[in-house]
Scaffold this motif. Structure first.
Motif, PDB file in Angstrom:
ATOM      1  N   TYR A   1      -3.573  19.475 -13.049  1.00 40.91           N
ATOM      2  CA  TYR A   1      -4.880  18.932 -12.360  1.00 40.91           C
ATOM      3  C   TYR A   1      -5.358  19.271 -12.958  1.00 40.91           C
ATOM      4  O   TYR A   1      -7.601  18.400 -13.057  1.00 40.91           O
TER       5      TYR A   1
ATOM      6  N   TYR B   1      -5.322  15.354   2.776  1.00 36.46           N
ATOM      7  CA  TYR B   1      -5.624  13.614   1.956  1.00 36.46           C
ATOM      8  C   TYR B   1      -6.782  13.280   3.019  1.00 36.46           C
ATOM      9  O   TYR B   1      -7.369  12.629   2.582  1.00 36.46           O
TER      10      TYR B   1
ATOM     11  N   GLN C   1      -6.529  17.690  -7.006  1.00 37.28           N
ATOM     12  CA  GLN C   1      -5.354  17.806  -6.284  1.00 37.28           C
ATOM     13  C   GLN C   1      -5.306  18.980  -6.025  1.00 37.28           C
ATOM     14  O   GLN C   1      -3.898  19.225  -5.986  1.00 37.28           O
TER      15      GLN C   1
ATOM     16  N   VAL D   1       0.402  -1.383  -0.461  1.00 35.23           N
ATOM     17  CA  VAL D   1       0.223  -0.284   0.228  1.00 35.23           C
ATOM     18  C   VAL D   1       1.219   1.272  -0.095  1.00 35.23           C
ATOM     19  O   VAL D   1       0.615   2.704  -0.591  1.00 35.23           O
TER      20      VAL D   1
ATOM     21  N   PRO E   1      -4.015  19.312  -1.540  1.00 35.93           N
ATOM     22  CA  PRO E   1      -3.126  19.480  -1.181  1.00 35.93           C
ATOM     23  C   PRO E   1      -2.175  20.446  -0.491  1.00 35.93           C
ATOM     24  O   PRO E   1      -1.127  20.914   0.145  1.00 35.93           O
TER      25      PRO E   1
ATOM     26  N   GLN F   1       0.593  13.736  -8.227  1.00 34.01           N
ATOM     27  CA  GLN F   1       0.163  14.914  -7.823  1.00 34.01           C
ATOM     28  C   GLN F   1       2.450  16.008  -8.259  1.00 34.01           C
ATOM     29  O   GLN F   1       2.615  16.419  -7.407  1.00 34.01           O
TER      30      GLN F   1
ATOM     31  N   VAL G   1      -4.186   6.477   1.046  1.00 34.08           N
ATOM     32  CA  VAL G   1      -3.467   5.538   0.819  1.00 34.08           C
ATOM     33  C   VAL G   1      -2.051   6.912   0.515  1.00 34.08           C
ATOM     34  O   VAL G   1      -0.912   6.427   0.813  1.00 34.08           O
ATOM     35  N   ILE G   2      -2.206   8.240   0.132  1.00 31.50           N
ATOM     36  CA  ILE G   2      -1.921   8.875  -0.647  1.00 31.50           C
ATOM     37  C   ILE G   2      -1.268   9.483   0.898  1.00 31.50           C
ATOM     38  O   ILE G   2      -0.026   9.521   0.818  1.00 31.50           O
TER      39      ILE G   2
ATOM     40  N   LEU H   1      -0.578   8.267   2.767  1.00 30.21           N
ATOM     41  CA  LEU H   1       0.389   7.133   4.046  1.00 30.21           C
ATOM     42  C   LEU H   1       1.804   7.265   3.952  1.00 30.21           C
ATOM     43  O   LEU H   1       2.581   7.723   4.885  1.00 30.21           O
ATOM     44  N   VAL H   2       1.702   8.322   3.015  1.00 31.19           N
ATOM     45  CA  VAL H   2       3.152   8.565   2.665  1.00 31.19           C
ATOM     46  C   VAL H   2       3.522  10.096   2.950  1.00 31.19           C
ATOM     47  O   VAL H   2       4.372   9.855   2.114  1.00 31.19           O
ATOM     48  N   GLN H   3       2.969  10.607   3.457  1.00 27.67           N
ATOM     49  CA  GLN H   3       3.173  12.569   3.576  1.00 27.67           C
ATOM     50  C   GLN H   3       3.983  11.982   4.886  1.00 27.67           C
ATOM     51  O   GLN H   3       4.121  11.450   6.068  1.00 27.67           O
ATOM     52  N   SER H   4       4.273  13.581   4.061  1.00 28.74           N
ATOM     53  CA  SER H   4       5.791  13.467   5.687  1.00 28.74           C
ATOM     54  C   SER H   4       5.096  15.587   6.441  1.00 28.74           C
ATOM     55  O   SER H   4       5.829  15.756   7.264  1.00 28.74           O
TER      56      SER H   4
ATOM     57  N   GLY I   1       1.010   3.995  -2.806  1.00 27.19           N
ATOM     58  CA  GLY I   1       1.123   5.493  -2.692  1.00 27.19           C
ATOM     59  C   GLY I   1       2.167   6.095  -2.769  1.00 27.19           C
ATOM     60  O   GLY I   1       1.801   7.284  -3.809  1.00 27.19           O
TER      61      GLY I   1
ATOM     62  N   ARG J   1      -0.354  18.442   4.666  1.00 30.67           N
ATOM     63  CA  ARG J   1      -0.940  17.786   3.210  1.00 30.67           C
ATOM     64  C   ARG J   1      -1.652  15.901   3.478  1.00 30.67           C
ATOM     65  O   ARG J   1      -2.375  15.716   3.711  1.00 30.67           O
TER      66      ARG J   1
END
Lengths: 623, 479
Positions: free
Chosen positions: A604, B300, B225, A586, B228, A597, B286-287, B289-292, A590, B296
């Protein structure tokens, strides 16, 4: 009778829990007084607003409110007060009160003082719920509640590993029993569609005997766990790791008798299912084997613990042969004399720097006279010497057993002799003879806050049996008439009750004399006492190796499977592996989607356009 | 000329009046806190009048000819907007003081945007929906780019404006197509015409374009889009604002048109909505999950939450609408709470937006850690928080209405599991990681703290005693 006194009865211990639990750490030693006053209030209500009205003929069965509704299941919080419940309430509150007072002195220097009284009040609350419930589910709530308090209090000194282990052992062994109880509850609901005692007992005759046998045996499994009968008795001796007032209240007088109460409460089911002899045989065998283990043990509290297991066995033998009144009668007398004996044991520990090994005692009679005399009262009561309380109740059970099966009576009689022997062995080793303790120990009598409860408790321990004089026609039996003795109806009166009293008194006296001959008549050299046991004695000292057998046959295999199959293969390999794989997948998706993006407005807008095109394409072309 | 029933319009009038008043007050007072105070009081008054009307109202009432429909539905949304705006104003005070510029206008824009939302929720005309939408959006464009010297804020405002204008165009086109088929822009007049025009391709294109327009405003995948980038660049209180009220307003009009007016052809759009819901939840989570960056991540997350709300639309009945109202109320409170906690975590130099910067906060700033944990649990949908009850209601109503959509519910629950990962990751950072460098936190700003504590009380109270809010959300269809 209204529901108000029952609510008040429950309210006071609950208030005690709230005050001591939330503010106890700031209140200091006053928490002991608060906890005791809460129980004293309940005790007064129990006597004047519940017990005496019930003696006068009052009854109560009332739902307070609906607790759970789901589908056809409807469970209410409701109370059922009859003679049986009233007797239990009276015993629980009375013994609790004395033990609370005693604990103020006994636990005085303990850093967990307020915690102790919080748990103790919580226990009383749960126990009262157990005995006042009008349905099996609410009874189960109390049942689990007292189990929780038992666990918390056995492991009260949680810095000690042995205490934690004992707490866990009690909890796990009780789970086995509770599992049976739960299955019994499910079966009850499947068969009757309700948990209410009155509705169940009214419909019981309509059920097939197979269902009733299943229900009663499953309930009995629960009772075996809670009341420490064969084969689940192993937790009770270890439970002595808890503070002594706990051993007295929970593991002698009240909680462990919940199983007996539950069977007496379920008497209509047990009568119809005809499983009484199973109960009686489990009980009488437990009584005998536990007594043999008490014969050789040198630990003051463990002797009493095995004695408790043994006496609980008597109670089951009583309710098993249908003598419910006799079983409950013995429950009541036992609560007083065994509660008393544990408290005196605590008093001995108090004066002996927490020493429990009787081989290192001796000659304490002159150092702590009140403790000695009150203990003697308890010992005579349990040994079955008239007119002390234990004689009446034990004899009542033996008499009822004789009507059913002579063999049960015979084993019970032998056990009575063993009981007298080990109790007086304990007395001679502890209070008579030459001192065997080290010179640094200075035995002394306990303070009045501890000795006064001993004296007060010694009175009912000696005399409470008198309410049962007259046997099946006695005052106590008539009070519990709704749970009437089947023994009366089937009794052929082959022998008179009086004729059966003679052998039991003789056996008790023989046990006492034998104990004197071995342990009292001459000086006991400590070296001989310390010598490793041999032969039969070795088997008994090692408690028939039951703990070892359980360990090798159940615990070790379970641990092996858990560790090498379930943990290392199933959990780490398969489950964690799958979870990690999915998580990795997953996150990978991601990271991939993130690339879309880009931060460019044009991209967009393009994405919006593509979205519209796909949707419109679907609507206009594909449909 | 029908009678104008002013009393039913009091919430909107109060809000508009407060916006104008804020502008005037800004000119005469030096302390900009006064402006914020006026704005707060006005918002409170609006919420109170909405609540009073709500408790007295039985039947929906037409006002202004048939331009607007005041109903339990619209009034409840007014309260959602009131709560969101109030909380956002409180968490803005600190940020605006720091910025030293155009504070008065800021509050006025917030209030005017709220008026736009209220118009959207009570509109009975497609044109009215559009007017409300534009009023709201124009304010938001300015708000997103409110710090012109901050490049990120600038970029956020510009992107939002360009894409928003694009979406508005599509939306207007959709209205035009529907008008061409129905012969009216009145929402209540659509339903009776459906048997005649329901199959018309031009009508369906119009419906699809409405979905796209709303989809953009509430950030549904693949129209999401902008979100974020805007959330990250906009001032944090503005990001909180955009994530809450406007999303609720978009859904208010969305549900009004689809669950009500277009209910007769729900077979036509149900599957599309279900697929959009599935896409939105899944892609958002899902996106995330990978944000720091926490802003943001919350962006999501708010996309994913829009997906959950859309699940309620698939029910297309009163229960579904009620559960969506409940969900949006809870979502606004907990999301603003989470953003507010980010504001509380500001250091001497800057806002704390990197997730790894939260390492060790749980023990160094216990209250902050506790609050953030609570909001994260609620966003993830753990009992006993409000987020749990909200999710439960939505899933229940959708499943009861259309058992064949069980796959969507299963997917939604799986999504909730996935989301627990990134919500709880923040908690793990706060309590189980050691900070790399000691952060010099500022003392808590009391206004922000009040807002966050109010959110916390709401999240817990609704989580434990949901029945009061549930009574307020109970509506009939054709509201």
């Amino acid at each position: 009778m209204t529901v108000t006194p029952v609510l008040l009865l429950l309210l006071f211990p609950f208030i005690g829990v709230i005050i001591n639990g939330f503010f106890g750490s700031r209140l200091g030693k006053i928490t002991g007084v608060i906890g005791t006053l809460a129980i004293a209030a309940s005790w007064l209500i129990a006597i004047f607003a519940i017990f005496l009205p019930v003696v006068g003929g009052a009854q109560l069965d009332q739902d307070l409110y609906e607790w759970i509704r789901s589908g056809t299941l409807s469970v209410s919080i409701g109370f059922h007060i009859d003679a049986l419940a009233a007797v239990m309430i009276l015993v629980v509150t009375t013994v609790s009160l004395f033990i609370h007072i005693y604990s103020i002195g006994y636990m005085r220097d303990d850093p967990g003082f307020f915690r102790f009284f919080t748990y103790l009040n919580l226990f009383v609350f749960a126990m009262l719920i157990l005995v006042t419930a009008n349905n099996y589910l609410m009874m189960f709530v109390g049942w689990e509640g007292v189990g929780l308090c038992s666990y918390l209090l056995i492991g009260f000194w949680y810095e000690r590993k042995s205490a934690i282990d004992a707490g866990k052992k009690a909890f796990i062994v009780n789970r086995i029993g509770d599992f049976g109880f739960l299955l019994g509850l499910f079966t009850i609901f499947a068969a009757f569609g309700t948990f209410r005692f009155e509705e169940i007992f009214a419909d019981a005759a309509m059920q097939s005997s197979g269902v009733l046998v299943a229900i009663t045996l499953l309930l009995f499994v629960g009772a075996i766990g809670k009341s420490a009968q064969i084969p689940l008795y192993v937790w009770l001796p270890d439970a002595m790791e808890g503070p002594t007032p706990v051993s007295s209240l929970i593991h002698a007088a009240t909680m462990v008798t919940a199983g007996v109460y539950m069977i007496a409460r379920s008497a209509p089911l047990f009568d119809l299912a005809h499983v009484g002899l199973v109960v009686a045989w489990v009980g009488i065998l437990t009584a005998f084997f536990a007594a043999t283990m008490a014969l050789v043990n040198n630990d003051l509290k463990r002797v009493l613990a095995y004695s408790t297991v043994s006496q609980l066995g008597y109670m089951f033998a009583g309710v098993g042969v249908g003598a419910y009144a006799a079983g409950i009668f013995h429950l009541m007398t036992h609560a007083f004399f065994k509660g008393l004996m544990f408290l005196t044991a605590g008093s001995v520990m108090h004066g002996m720097d927490d020493e429990l090994d009787m081989r290192k005692m001796g000659g304490l009679r002159s150092k702590m006279p009140i403790t000695f005399w009150t203990f003697l009262v308890g010992a005579i009561a349990i040994a079955g010497i008239p007119p002390f309380s234990g004689f009446w109740s034990k004899d009542e059970i033996l008499y009822s057993a004789f009507q059913q099966q002579h063999l049960i009576w015979a084993i019970g009689l032998v056990t009575a002799g063993l009981t007298a022997f080990y109790m007086f062995r304990l007395i001679f080793m502890t209070f008579f003879g030459e001192p065997r303790y080290e010179e640094s120990v200075h035995p002394h009598e306990s303070p009045p806050v501890m000795t006064i409860p001993l004296i007060l408790l010694a009175i009912p321990a000696a005399l409470i049996g008198l309410v049962g004089i007259g046997g099946h026609n006695g005052w106590f039996a008539r009070l519990l008439a709704s749970h009437g003795d089947r023994g009366v109806e089937v009794a052929t009166e082959s022998v008179s009750a009086l004729a059966l009293m003679i052998p039991s008194v003789l056996v008790a006296l023989f046990g006492i004399v034998l104990a004197y001959a071995i342990y009292g008549a001459h000086k006991l050299p400590i070296l001989k006492l310390m010598a490793p046991p041999t032969g039969l004695k070795k088997l008994l000292v090692n408690r028939y190796y039951v703990d070892e057998i359980y360990d090798a046959s159940i615990i070790q295999p379970i641990q092996f499977i858990s560790k090498y199959v379930l943990w290392k293969v199933v959990d780490v390999g398969i489950i964690d592996g799958m979870v990690n794989l999915i998580g990795w997948l997953v996150r990978g998706i991601g990271s991939l989607l993130r690339l879309f993006q880009t931060g460019r407005v044009q991209a967009y807008a393009l994405s919006v356009i593509i979205g519209i095109t796909v949707i419109l394409g679907y609507y206009l072309l594909l449909r | 000329m029908p009678e104008i029933r002013w009393e039913l319009l009091t919430p909107i009038l109060i809000m508009t009046g407060t916006a104008l008043l804020a502008l005037v007050v800004d000119l005469v007072v030096r302390s900009k806190k006064t402006v914020a105070g006026v704005a707060c009081l006005g918002t409170l008054a609006m919420s109170a009048s909405s609540y009073l009307l709500l408790s007295g109202l039985v039947e929906p009432q037409n006002v202004f000819g048939e331009m607007m429909l005041v109903s339990r539905y619209s009034l409840f949304f007014n309260m959602i907007f009131g709560a969101s705006t109030l909380l956002v104003i409180l968490i803005s005070i600190r940020t605006m003081e720091r910025a030293h510029q155009h504070q008065g206008e800021y509050y006025m824009l917030i209030l005017l945007a709220t008026v736009g939302m209220m118009l959207m929720a009570s509109a009975n005309e497609l044109i009215m929906v559009f007017l409300g939408l534009e009023l709201m959006s124009l304010c938001l464009y300015v708000l997103a780019g409110f710090f012109p010297r901050d490049l990120a804020s600038n970029e956020a405002g510009m992107k939002y404006l360009l894409l928003g204008a694009f979406a508005s165009g599509l939306f207007l086109y959709g209205i035009a197509l529907i008008y061409g088929n129905v012969g009216s822009t009145n929402i209540t007049e659509i339903a009776p015409q459906l048997p005649r025009i329901g199959e018309s391709p031009f009508f369906l294109v119009g419906v699809v374009l409405l979905i796209v327009g709303f989809g953009f405003k509430v950030a549904l995948v693949p129209f999401h889009q902008w979100a974020p980038d805007v959330y990250e660049g906009a001032p944090t209180p503005v990001a909180a604002f955009i994530s809450a009220g406007p999303k609720a307003a978009g859904f208010a009009a969305f549900f009004r048109i689809f669950a009500d007016a277009l209910n007769g052809i729900s077979g036509e759009w149900l599957m599309l909505v279900a697929i959009l819901a599935a896409l939105t939840m899944t892609v958002g989570n899902v996106i995330a999950l990978v944000q720091s960056n926490i802003k943001r991540m919350l962006a999501y997350s708010s996309i994913a939450h829009a997906g959950y709300v859309l699940v309620a639309l698939t029910a297309a009945n009163g229960d579904g609408v009620s559960s969506a109202m409940f969900y949006l109320f809870v979502y606004c409170i907990m999301n603003i709470g989470a953003f507010g906690t980010v504001i509380l975590a500001e250091t001497k130099d800057s806002e704390t937006v990197q997730i790894r910067s939260y390492a060790g906060i749980g023990f160094r700033r216990p209250l902050l850690g506790l609050l953030m944990t609570l909001f994260m649990l609620s966003l993830a949908g753990f009992p006993p928080t409000a987020g749990f009850i909200a999710k439960l209601n939505v899933f229940k109503s959708a499943l009861q209405a259309h058992p064949q959509l069980a796959w969507l519910i299963v997917l939604a629950v799986l999504n909730a599991v996935v989301s627990a990962y990134y919500y709880l990751r923040l908690v793990v950072f706060m309590y189980m990681r050691e900070p790399s460098e000691p952060l010099r936190f500022l003392p808590y700003n009391s206004w922000s703290l009040v807002a966050v504590l109010l959110s916390m009380i709401g999240v817990l109270l609704i989580g434990i005693l949901p029945s009061f809010l549930m009574e307020q959300t109970s509506v009939q269809l054709f509201m």
